[in-house]
Structure formats: structure tokens, C-alpha cells
Design a protein around this motif. Structure first.
Motif, PDB file in Angstrom:
ATOM      1  N   LYS A 142     -13.117  -8.569  32.232  1.00  0.00           N
ATOM      2  CA  LYS A 142     -13.965  -8.344  31.265  1.00  0.00           C
ATOM      3  C   LYS A 142     -15.340  -7.944  31.982  1.00  0.00           C
ATOM      4  N   ILE A 143     -15.942  -6.843  31.182  1.00  0.00           N
ATOM      5  CA  ILE A 143     -17.332  -6.274  31.436  1.00  0.00           C
ATOM      6  C   ILE A 143     -18.192  -6.729  30.390  1.00  0.00           C
ATOM      7  N   ILE A 144     -19.134  -7.191  30.583  1.00  0.00           N
ATOM      8  CA  ILE A 144     -20.316  -7.747  29.677  1.00  0.00           C
ATOM      9  C   ILE A 144     -21.579  -6.954  29.577  1.00  0.00           C
ATOM     10  N   LYS A 191     -14.525   3.769  24.996  1.00  0.00           N
ATOM     11  CA  LYS A 191     -13.920   3.844  23.492  1.00  0.00           C
ATOM     12  C   LYS A 191     -12.564   3.324  23.387  1.00  0.00           C
ATOM     13  N   ARG A 192     -11.626   3.626  24.511  1.00  0.00           N
ATOM     14  CA  ARG A 192     -10.329   3.107  24.514  1.00  0.00           C
ATOM     15  C   ARG A 192     -10.140   1.908  24.788  1.00  0.00           C
ATOM     16  N   ARG A 193     -10.911   1.169  25.477  1.00  0.00           N
ATOM     17  CA  ARG A 193     -10.776  -0.057  25.778  1.00  0.00           C
ATOM     18  C   ARG A 193     -11.368  -1.293  24.552  1.00  0.00           C
ATOM     19  N   GLY A 194     -12.454  -0.531  23.912  1.00  0.00           N
ATOM     20  CA  GLY A 194     -12.994  -1.309  22.951  1.00  0.00           C
ATOM     21  C   GLY A 194     -14.257  -2.072  23.541  1.00  0.00           C
ATOM     22  N   LEU A 195     -15.080  -2.593  22.606  1.00  0.00           N
ATOM     23  CA  LEU A 195     -16.339  -3.022  22.824  1.00  0.00           C
ATOM     24  C   LEU A 195     -16.670  -4.073  21.631  1.00  0.00           C
ATOM     25  N   THR A 196     -16.609  -5.220  21.991  1.00  0.00           N
ATOM     26  CA  THR A 196     -17.190  -6.038  20.642  1.00  0.00           C
ATOM     27  C   THR A 196     -18.584  -5.897  20.058  1.00  0.00           C
ATOM     28  N   TYR A 197     -18.709  -5.800  18.580  1.00  0.00           N
ATOM     29  CA  TYR A 197     -19.796  -5.398  17.882  1.00  0.00           C
ATOM     30  C   TYR A 197     -19.746  -4.043  17.552  1.00  0.00           C
ATOM     31  N   CYS A 252     -16.088  -6.029  26.944  1.00  0.00           N
ATOM     32  CA  CYS A 252     -14.984  -4.881  26.907  1.00  0.00           C
ATOM     33  C   CYS A 252     -14.143  -5.711  27.792  1.00  0.00           C
ATOM     34  N   ASP A 253     -12.747  -5.751  27.381  1.00  0.00           N
ATOM     35  CA  ASP A 253     -11.647  -6.292  28.326  1.00  0.00           C
ATOM     36  C   ASP A 253     -11.050  -4.931  28.839  1.00  0.00           C
ATOM     37  N   ILE A 254     -11.261  -4.956  30.151  1.00  0.00           N
ATOM     38  CA  ILE A 254     -10.723  -3.803  30.918  1.00  0.00           C
ATOM     39  C   ILE A 254      -9.413  -4.071  31.421  1.00  0.00           C
TER      40      ILE A 254
END
Length: 254
Positions: free
Chosen positions: A2-4, A196-202, A231-233
Motif C-alpha cells: 500500500k501507498i499512503i 484511479k484504477r487502484r482506488g484511493l480512500t476518501y 491506495c492498495d497497489i
């Protein structure tokens, strides 16, 4: 993995002004605090700077929340000590952030020539250990921070945690580390296509994501509130290549 994207430092609420860029390098000013700290801006070597950018509103001898904290470990390794608690720590725990994941710290900065406010990444840290401060201190591999860490001082919520690992601050205001799109507005970010494909919280609402055009890639209407955007990559190669490039830029190797 994950990238934060982790929001830190001065902003219009905490500190009241953007952090500065000094001699070409972003200097993230720690937020002021009334307690739970043993560190003043002067002790951090930021006394004159904080008085200058706040026009004396925050004095050099004011306490600051020196977090994330960067410095050399007793073994000479560049490390980051970062504390989190409450709802933000709960958000990290809910999404399974842990050892091996990577924090990219961003904040509000002002262009030294134009004064333009913008968000930019100013530091990174890859998690090596995390947990309650007292539990980490009991470990044989505990690295003593360079100054007393605020999340070890005073009373905190039950989920008060430290995150520790290799990390450093950027030595240049590299354009690749800027998030805000040129010309703004502040919260409109240029982002890599995979985000965008992986998604990002909030940032679950579709209207936050702006379609790419022939002139620029995708853009994101970033949330004005929230500290930790995750983001969970997974094992995807494109995000890992992007992260490696960002880390190289921070470390002056890009």
C-alpha cells in the motif's frame, strides 16, 4: 503493498500559512502544539524561519509537534519516526497498513517566487516496524529517535502508535514531487493513470476523478479533509515503478 499519501505540516488551519521552500528545498514546518512535546521550533533549528513566515505570530520558543521526525539512528541509518492515533490510526488499521507499506508525506507549500500555494510530496518512509510506543521500545532493534518523540509524551488514545522505517526529506523542490496541477486550484492534483484504477480512500466518488485529455493525464479533486489516503497497489508493476521514481526524486537520485 500500500501507498499512503499522508498530509502533514503547516496549512491554513494548523500554522495558518504554507510551509516555505528555502534555497530550493521544501521545509515542512511542524504544526504548533500547546503540550505533549519537548521540542520548540528553535530546538529544531526552525525558530527564525517560523517567526518569519508567520510574521511573529508563532515565536521561536513555541512548542511544535515534531512529527514525522527524521534523523540518523544510533547505527547511522536515515530513519523516520511517525506517530498516529485516533480516527486516522483507525483508518490505517482498518485498511491493513503495516510493515513494507510506504508513506509519502505531502503538505501545503508556497512558491518562493510567486507565492502560489500548492501541495507537494516532501518526504517518504517505508514501514519497518509499527505498534504502541512502549511495545516498540521493548524490542531489541528499537532505534532511539534524535529528539523526544511527541507520541511518547503525555496522554494519548488507546490506539496511539509509532511507525518507523527508512525515510528522508526531499532536498529539492523537484517538479515531479508537486501534486497540485500548474495554475491550480490547490486541491486539483495531477496523478498517475493507475491511481484511479487502484482506488484511493476518501476519494471513492466518481466525480472526484477528472478525465485525461490529450494535453494532460488524469486529475483528482483531492479531499480537503483527512490525513491518510491509502491506495492498495497489490503486486501491480506500474505503481511500483512510479513509487520507485518518486523515492529516487526525494533522495536526489532521479
Amino acid at each position: 503493498m500500500k501507498i499512503i499519501f499522508s498530509r502533514k505540516g503547516f496549512d491554513t488551519t494548523a500554522g495558518g500559512v504554507p510551509s516555505p521552500i528555502v534555497d530550493g528545498a521544501p521545509v515542512s514546518l511542524p504544526i504548533p502544539t500547546p503540550g505533549r512535546s519537548a521540542t520548540t521550533y528553535a530546538r529544531r533549528g526552525l525558530g527564525d524561519l517560523v517567526e518569519k513566515v508567520t510574521r511573529g505570530r508563532i515565536p521561536a520558543d513555541a512548542l511544535c509537534h515534531d512529527d514525522p521526525m527524521f534523523g540518523l539512528s544510533p547505527k547511522g541509518e536515515e530513519l523516520c519516526w511517525f506517530g498516529q492515533f485516533g480516527a486516522a490510526q483507525g483508518h490505517l488499521a482498518k485498511h491493513g497498513v503495516g510493515v513494507g507499506d510506504h508513506f509519502l508525506f505531502f503538505g501545503l507549500f508556497a512558491d518562493p517566487d510567486t507565492g502560489e500555494r500548492h501541495h507537494r510530496i516532501f518526504a517518504h518512509m517505508q514501514v519497518r516496524m509499527t505498534g504502541a510506543p512502549q511495545d516498540l521500545r521493548a524490542r531489541p532493534d528499537w532505534p532511539e529517535p534524535p529528539l523526544p518523540h511527541p507520541h511518547e509524551i503525555g496522554e494519548w488514545s488507546a490506539n496511539n502508535s509509532l511507525w518507523i522505517g527508512p525515510g528522508t526529506c526531499a532536498s529539492t523542490a523537484d517538479p515531479a514531487l508537486r501534486l497540485t496541477t500548474p495554475g491550480g486550484p490547490l486541491n486539483l492534483w495531477d496523478v498517475p493513470p493507475w491511481l484511479k484504477r487502484r482506488g484511493l480512500t476518501y476519494h471513492e466518488r466518481p466525480e472526484r476523478w477528472k478525465r485525461a485529455s490529450a494535453h494532460h493525464g488524469p486529475r483528482l479533486d483531492s479531499a480537503k479533509r483527512g490525513q491518510e489516503f491509502i491506495c492498495d497497489i497489490g503486486r501491480a508493476e506500474a505503481p511500483r515503478a512510479w513509487l520507485a521514481e518518486i523515492v529516487a526524486r526525494i533522495e536526489g537520485e532521479g
